[in-house]
Each structure stands twice: as structure tokens, then as C-alpha cells.
Design a protein around this motif. Structure first.
Motif, PDB file in Angstrom:
ATOM      1  N   HIS A 154       0.822  -1.210   0.000  1.00  0.00           N
ATOM      2  CA  HIS A 154       0.000   0.000   0.000  1.00  0.00           C
ATOM      3  C   HIS A 154       0.856   1.260   0.000  1.00  0.00           C
ATOM      4  CE1 HIS A 154      -3.563  -2.434   0.595  1.00  0.00           C
ATOM      5  NE2 HIS A 154      -2.971  -3.033   1.622  1.00  0.00           N
ATOM      6  N   ASN A 155       2.159   1.111  -0.217  1.00  0.00           N
ATOM      7  CA  ASN A 155       3.096   2.234  -0.172  1.00  0.00           C
ATOM      8  C   ASN A 155       3.239   2.832  -1.574  1.00  0.00           C
ATOM      9  OD1 ASN A 155       5.461   3.878  -0.028  1.00  0.00           O
ATOM     10  ND2 ASN A 155       6.094   2.747   1.798  1.00  0.00           N
ATOM     11  N   ALA A 156       2.566   3.954  -1.804  1.00  0.00           N
ATOM     12  CA  ALA A 156       2.598   4.580  -3.124  1.00  0.00           C
ATOM     13  C   ALA A 156       4.001   5.031  -3.507  1.00  0.00           C
ATOM     14  CB  ALA A 156       1.638   5.772  -3.155  1.00  0.00           C
ATOM     15  N   VAL A 157       4.773   5.478  -2.534  1.00  0.00           N
ATOM     16  CA  VAL A 157       6.126   5.948  -2.810  1.00  0.00           C
ATOM     17  C   VAL A 157       7.006   4.814  -3.334  1.00  0.00           C
ATOM     18  CG1 VAL A 157       8.230   6.850  -1.728  1.00  0.00           C
ATOM     19  CG2 VAL A 157       6.016   7.875  -1.210  1.00  0.00           C
ATOM     20  N   ALA A 158       6.850   3.623  -2.774  1.00  0.00           N
ATOM     21  CA  ALA A 158       7.645   2.478  -3.231  1.00  0.00           C
ATOM     22  C   ALA A 158       7.383   2.202  -4.705  1.00  0.00           C
ATOM     23  CB  ALA A 158       7.332   1.252  -2.388  1.00  0.00           C
ATOM     24  N   PHE A 159       6.122   2.267  -5.125  1.00  0.00           N
ATOM     25  CA  PHE A 159       5.800   2.002  -6.527  1.00  0.00           C
ATOM     26  C   PHE A 159       6.278   3.138  -7.431  1.00  0.00           C
ATOM     27  CE2 PHE A 159       2.875  -0.969  -4.492  1.00  0.00           C
ATOM     28  CZ  PHE A 159       3.030  -2.088  -5.301  1.00  0.00           C
ATOM     29  N   ASN A 160       6.150   4.391  -6.963  1.00  0.00           N
ATOM     30  CA  ASN A 160       6.653   5.513  -7.754  1.00  0.00           C
ATOM     31  C   ASN A 160       8.162   5.389  -7.962  1.00  0.00           C
ATOM     32  OD1 ASN A 160       6.440   8.372  -8.899  1.00  0.00           O
ATOM     33  ND2 ASN A 160       7.933   8.652  -7.265  1.00  0.00           N
ATOM     34  N   ASP A 161       8.878   5.097  -6.887  1.00  0.00           N
ATOM     35  CA  ASP A 161      10.330   4.998  -6.990  1.00  0.00           C
ATOM     36  C   ASP A 161      10.746   3.797  -7.840  1.00  0.00           C
ATOM     37  OD1 ASP A 161      10.203   7.162  -5.349  1.00  0.00           O
ATOM     38  OD2 ASP A 161      11.394   6.324  -3.721  1.00  0.00           O
ATOM     39  N   ALA A 198      13.437   1.076 -19.339  1.00  0.00           N
ATOM     40  CA  ALA A 198      12.304   0.146 -19.361  1.00  0.00           C
ATOM     41  C   ALA A 198      11.001   0.909 -19.114  1.00  0.00           C
ATOM     42  CB  ALA A 198      12.498  -0.953 -18.320  1.00  0.00           C
ATOM     43  N   PHE A 199      10.657   1.788 -20.056  1.00  0.00           N
ATOM     44  CA  PHE A 199       9.496   2.657 -19.862  1.00  0.00           C
ATOM     45  C   PHE A 199       8.188   1.874 -19.783  1.00  0.00           C
ATOM     46  CE2 PHE A 199      12.629   5.097 -22.444  1.00  0.00           C
ATOM     47  CZ  PHE A 199      13.053   5.927 -21.424  1.00  0.00           C
ATOM     48  N   GLY A 200       8.079   0.832 -20.613  1.00  0.00           N
ATOM     49  CA  GLY A 200       6.863   0.027 -20.580  1.00  0.00           C
ATOM     50  C   GLY A 200       6.652  -0.639 -19.246  1.00  0.00           C
ATOM     51  N   ALA A 201       7.723  -1.068 -18.598  1.00  0.00           N
ATOM     52  CA  ALA A 201       7.616  -1.672 -17.271  1.00  0.00           C
ATOM     53  C   ALA A 201       7.375  -0.618 -16.201  1.00  0.00           C
ATOM     54  CB  ALA A 201       8.899  -2.457 -16.957  1.00  0.00           C
ATOM     55  N   ALA A 202       7.847   0.607 -16.446  1.00  0.00           N
ATOM     56  CA  ALA A 202       7.670   1.684 -15.467  1.00  0.00           C
ATOM     57  C   ALA A 202       6.222   2.150 -15.395  1.00  0.00           C
ATOM     58  CB  ALA A 202       8.585   2.857 -15.812  1.00  0.00           C
ATOM     59  N   VAL A 203       5.529   2.134 -16.520  1.00  0.00           N
ATOM     60  CA  VAL A 203       4.157   2.665 -16.574  1.00  0.00           C
ATOM     61  C   VAL A 203       3.233   2.015 -15.545  1.00  0.00           C
ATOM     62  CG1 VAL A 203       2.072   2.742 -18.007  1.00  0.00           C
ATOM     63  CG2 VAL A 203       4.249   3.574 -18.912  1.00  0.00           C
ATOM     64  N   PRO A 204       3.147   0.668 -15.451  1.00  0.00           N
ATOM     65  CA  PRO A 204       2.241   0.092 -14.449  1.00  0.00           C
ATOM     66  C   PRO A 204       2.654   0.406 -13.012  1.00  0.00           C
ATOM     67  CG  PRO A 204       3.491  -1.629 -15.579  1.00  0.00           C
ATOM     68  CD  PRO A 204       3.706  -0.365 -16.334  1.00  0.00           C
ATOM     69  N   ALA A 205       3.956   0.596 -12.777  1.00  0.00           N
ATOM     70  CA  ALA A 205       4.389   0.962 -11.431  1.00  0.00           C
ATOM     71  C   ALA A 205       3.871   2.351 -11.073  1.00  0.00           C
ATOM     72  CB  ALA A 205       5.918   0.917 -11.340  1.00  0.00           C
ATOM     73  N   PHE A 206       3.967   3.292 -12.006  1.00  0.00           N
ATOM     74  CA  PHE A 206       3.446   4.632 -11.754  1.00  0.00           C
ATOM     75  C   PHE A 206       1.918   4.604 -11.620  1.00  0.00           C
ATOM     76  CE2 PHE A 206       7.362   6.163 -14.187  1.00  0.00           C
ATOM     77  CZ  PHE A 206       8.056   6.489 -13.027  1.00  0.00           C
ATOM     78  N   ARG A 266      -2.549   6.558  -4.318  1.00  0.00           N
ATOM     79  CA  ARG A 266      -2.613   7.943  -3.837  1.00  0.00           C
ATOM     80  C   ARG A 266      -2.967   8.840  -5.022  1.00  0.00           C
ATOM     81  NH1 ARG A 266       2.608  10.901  -1.497  1.00  0.00           N
ATOM     82  NH2 ARG A 266       2.765   8.992  -0.256  1.00  0.00           N
ATOM     83  N   PRO A 267      -4.251   9.055  -5.273  1.00  0.00           N
ATOM     84  CA  PRO A 267      -4.676   9.818  -6.463  1.00  0.00           C
ATOM     85  C   PRO A 267      -4.124  11.232  -6.538  1.00  0.00           C
ATOM     86  CG  PRO A 267      -6.511   8.591  -5.547  1.00  0.00           C
ATOM     87  CD  PRO A 267      -5.388   8.463  -4.555  1.00  0.00           C
ATOM     88  N   SER A 268      -3.756  11.825  -5.407  1.00  0.00           N
ATOM     89  CA  SER A 268      -3.233  13.188  -5.408  1.00  0.00           C
ATOM     90  C   SER A 268      -1.713  13.241  -5.549  1.00  0.00           C
ATOM     91  CB  SER A 268      -3.630  13.894  -4.101  1.00  0.00           C
ATOM     92  OG  SER A 268      -3.061  13.227  -2.980  1.00  0.00           O
ATOM     93  N   PHE A 269      -1.080  12.119  -5.827  1.00  0.00           N
ATOM     94  CA  PHE A 269       0.378  12.009  -5.897  1.00  0.00           C
ATOM     95  C   PHE A 269       0.858  12.662  -7.197  1.00  0.00           C
ATOM     96  CE2 PHE A 269       3.903   8.706  -4.772  1.00  0.00           C
ATOM     97  CZ  PHE A 269       4.858   9.722  -4.794  1.00  0.00           C
ATOM     98  N   ALA A 270       1.210  13.951  -7.131  1.00  0.00           N
ATOM     99  CA  ALA A 270       1.564  14.706  -8.330  1.00  0.00           C
ATOM    100  C   ALA A 270       2.802  14.146  -9.016  1.00  0.00           C
ATOM    101  CB  ALA A 270       1.783  16.178  -7.977  1.00  0.00           C
TER     102      ALA A 270
END
Length: 265
Positions: free
Chosen positions: A139-146, A156-164, A171-175
Motif C-alpha cells: 500500500h506504499n505509493a512511494v515504493a511504486f513511484n520509486d 524500461a518505460f513500458g515496465a515503469a508505466v504500471p508501477a506509476f 494515492r490519487p493526489s500524488f503529483a
């Protein structure tokens, strides 16, 4: 490699640097349930507030005071590591994070810290550290963003997209996650979609220069060079904006999912 190829690589690196710039200080230290020291129940709250207020020097001082009284306080050790990281001392920070993980092996905050320090050097191990953090705290949004940033920095942009996307869902407000998602989507080969994702951030009254730069990058890659130049002109002279857009527009071939230039961990 041709001059155009070199410019393309340089611009990709510059764009990804913008995506990674949101890392510092975007996560509060993880509470671990450790006993508070005799300095008082609110002592570490002072350090956490200092971190949130971009005062890592004060946070480091407070954490040092706690650790002097209670050397085994893992929460204070984590705060100490976060403060050291923000002060640019990854050697101290990494030692702190490893000490925390030795005592509490599944502490996501320490795993995130190790990943961030890895990103500051050659990036080796960053993807694995962030994946571990996301697994230990799903449930840690920061872990997935990082994790997304680490993947994107490796191409690896295609792999990065689902993480973001996961970070933004948590966290819908995660700018930062929204800006990173838009940029990764554009670099993955869908610049129009990427621009649409970033637009709400870049067009707002509180938009930052990096958010506008990311938006302009996506617009330029989508072929809308005039709009990209207008966006950049808010932060730089028109001639510089024109030159940057011309370089961004040359980014036409990007790696797709399953075809990163380097295999992800």
C-alpha cells in the motif's frame, strides 16, 4: 553513433532526470512501533516534522540525540538515515538503512532508502530494492513511484508505466507519480496520451517548472512543437525554448515493454 543519436540519448537522460527529481523527501519516514526514548514521546515527531519541512540538518540533530540515549531505536535510525540521504551522505544513510533491516528485515522505508542511494550512484540494485519495498508494503505509493523511476532510468518505460499507475491508484493526489506516468507513457511510444496525463498538472496555476518541462517534452514528442514551445517559454527565453523543443522532437524511437536497453532486475 551519429550526432543525432548522441543528442537523443542526452535528451532522454535529461527528461528522466526531471522524472527522478521528485524523489527527495516525498515520503515520510515509516513508523515502526519502536519504543520512544526517554527524551519524550514527541521527540521523533520533531525530527519527522523537520524532514517534512526540508530541514534534514535539524532532523539529523534530533535523531542523533535520540540514538545517544537509545542506540537500538530503529525508528530513530531510520529518521537518521533519511536525514543523511537528504544531506547527500549516502554512505551514512545506507549504513543506517542496513542496520534497520538487520533488526527489522521487512521495513519498506529502509528498503526505499537503499534504493534511492543506489539511484544516486550507478543505479545497481535500485530496482530490486524498490520491488522488495513494494512487496513488503503493497500500500506504499512511494515504493511504486520509486520503482517506476528506477525502471525508467534503465530505459524500461513500458515496465515503469504500471508501477506509476499503481502509485497513482494508491494515492490519487500524488503529483510526482502523475508527472512520471505521463512522461514514461510518452517515452514508451504514446506521447499524446502522456501529454494528456500531465496536462492537469502543467496547466494549473500552481504548476512547477519541471511539470511544465515534462508536459512540453510529451507535446514535442507528439509533434505539437508550437504548444511545447509556448509551455517552455514560461520558464526560459524563447530562443532556448525553441532549441529545446527542436531537440525533444528528435526523440522518435523509444524502448517498449519487454525491449529495455538493459534487463531489469
Amino acid at each position: 553513433m551519429s550526432a543525432t543519436g548522441n543528442r537523443t540519448r542526452q535528451m532522454r537522460a535529461a527528461v528522466l532526470a526531471l522524472a527522478a527529481a521528485s524523489l527527495a523527501g516525498c515520503a515520510a519516514p515509516q513508523r515502526m512501533g519502536a519504543n520512544e526514548p526517554t527524551l519524550g514521546a514527541n521527540t521523533l515527531n520533531v525530527a519527522r516534522t523537520a524532514l517534512a519541512g526540508n530541514r534534514p540538518d535539524l532532523a539529523l540533530h534530533v535523531a542523533n540525540a535520540v540514538l545517544k540515549v537509545d542506540p537500538g531505536n530503529d525508528e530513530a535510525r531510520l529518521v537518521h538515515g533519511d536525514a543523511a540521504y537528504l544531506l547527500g551522505d549516502c554512505r551514512t544513510a545506507s549504513a543506517d538503512y542496513r542496520a534497520v533491516l538487520k533488526a527489522a528485515p521487512h521495513t519498506a522505508g529502509a528498503e526505499i532508502g537503499l534504493g534511492r542511494c543506489a539511484l544516486r550512484t550507478n543505479g545497481r540494485g535500485a530496482v530490486a530494492a524498490f520491488r522488495q519495498a513494494a512487496g513488503d508494503d503493497p500500500h506504499n505509493a512511494v515504493a511504486f513511484n520509486d520503482l517506476g523511476v528506477a525502471l525508467a532510468k534503465r530505459g524500461a518505460f513500458g515496465a515503469a508505466v504500471p508501477a506509476f499507475r499503481k502509485a497513482l491508484a494508491l494515492r490519487p493526489s500524488f503529483a510526482a507519480a502523475r508527472a512520471n506516468l505521463g512522461l514514461a507513457t510518452a517515452l514508451e511510444g504514446q506521447p499524446g496520451a502522456g501529454a494528456a496525463i500531465i496536462a492537469p498538472l502543467a496547466q494549473g496555476a500552481q504548476a512547477s517548472a519541471p511539470e511544465r518541462a515534462n508536459y512540453a517534452a510529451a507535446l514535442a514528442m507528439a509533434g505539437d512543437e508550437a504548444s511545447a514551445q509556448r509551455v517552455l517559454s514560461a520558464d526560459m527565453p524563447a530562443a532556448e525554448a525553441r532549441d529545446m523543443v527542436a531537440q525533444l522532437a528528435r526523440i522518435t524511437t523509444v524502448p517498449h515493454a519487454g525491449q529495455p536497453p538493459h534487463a531489469a532486475n
